[in-house]
Design an enzyme around this catalytic site. Structure first.
Site, PDB file in Angstrom:
ATOM      1  CD  GLU A  82      -3.101  -0.616   0.066  1.00 22.29           C
ATOM      2  OE1 GLU A  82      -3.089   0.527  -0.431  1.00 22.29           O
ATOM      3  OE2 GLU A  82      -3.901  -1.501  -0.289  1.00 22.29           O
ATOM      4  CD  GLU A 113       4.518 -21.396  11.467  1.00 19.77           C
ATOM      5  OE1 GLU A 113       4.594 -21.505  12.702  1.00 19.77           O
ATOM      6  OE2 GLU A 113       3.540 -20.902  10.876  1.00 19.77           O
TER       7      GLU A 113
END
EC number: 4.2.1.126
Length: 294
Positions: A82, A113
């Site tokens: 953004e 992960e």
């Protein structure tokens, strides 16, 4: 151990979650969500220190890098992508990495992960250096991928910070600055995409927005470095010029075109009645701050 993490505890208020009506479930979620902003408030001083560190990186032409797994990684990427349309940054200035690579944004990559070395590989791929700031995000505060990334960041002299939703989080040991927003038990036990995810999003909003303000990407409360990449943003750009200068829409449009769609330059041109080249020079001298250019 997971059982010691507050985010993994059972919520005493929702023990009968499966027996609640839809409205009761929604009310319970809303009630719990109201506690998140208050939990974030307790960490404002730490978040301020993180912002100051990020601003320093930006001033030295360094970057802000988010690393995380699962929801935490997705939120980092969301905040990063953004920044170019909102603040006119290039796509390297703020970046997000998720365990398992971009494909993990839409589909879980099993086991990614748990591998510390994957984060090191990701950070090496962009030439991480001492000018950069790396922020590790993990609701549990114990994700190996994030720990590996923070370890590597420290080894190259980059600034480090962590965002977790448990106190005394494991990842806090590997970052100079720690934001620990204790959101507590979720209504659905262990589902940290809920309150913990909301808290992380609030903190990331704060970090990116305040940091961009700190390097001149905002004039008053207007996003004057907005990139006009679609029709909506072209109109927003013109309205920003109107709001910043008091000029009519027609005059704002005229200067927007004269300034080659550079909103900051158009504002300076209108308010100082100068040419495009002079406006650019003033902005360059002011390091991008419109108020200083005026």
């Amino acid at each position: 151990m997971l059982e010691n993490l507050s985010t993994e505890h059972r919520n005493e208020k929702t023990m009968n979650l499966d027996e609640m009506s839809i409205k009761e479930v929604l009310q319970s979620m809303n009630e719990e969500d109201r506690t998140v902003a208050l939990a974030v408030e307790k960490e404002i001083e730490q978040i301020e220190k993180v912002v100051q560190t990020v601003i320093k990186s930006f001033e030295e032409e360094g970057r802000l890098i988010y690393i995380g797994a699962g929801t935490s990684g997705r939120l980092g990427i969301l905040d990063a992508v953004e920044c170019p349309p909102t603040f006119g940054t290039d796509d390297k200035m703020v970046q997000g990495f998720i365990a398992g690579g971009l494909k993990a944004f839409t589909k879980a990559v099993e086991g990614a992960e748990d591998r510390e070395e994957l984060a090191e590989e990701d950070l090496k791929s962009i030439g991480l250096n001492e000018k950069d700031t790396v922020i590790g995000i993990a609701a549990s505060g114990r994700t190996p991928y994030v720990i590996g990334g923070l370890k590597y960041a420290q080894s190259v002299g980059a600034s480090t910070a962590s965002i977790s939703c448990n106190k005394n989080a494991e990842i806090s040991k590997y970052a100079k600055l720690n934001v620990e927003v204790e959101t507590g038990a979720e209504i659905l036990t262990g589902s940290t995409r809920l309150k913990a995810g909301t808290a992380q999003k609030l903190v990331l909003n704060m970090i990116s927005t305040a940091s961009m303000i700190g390097v001149g990407k905002v004039y008053k409360n207007l996003m004057v470095d907005v990139q006009s990449t679609n029709e909506k943003l072209v109109e927003r750009s013109k309205r920003i010029i109107v709001e910043a200068t008091g000029a009519s829409y027609e005059v704002a449009t005229e200067y927007y075109e004269k300034a080659e769609r550079n909103v900051k330059a158009a504002i300076v041109m209108v308010l100082l009645q100068c040419e495009y080249g002079e406006a650019l020079e003033k902005l360059k001298y002011a390091k991008g701050f419109v108020k200083k250019a005026l």
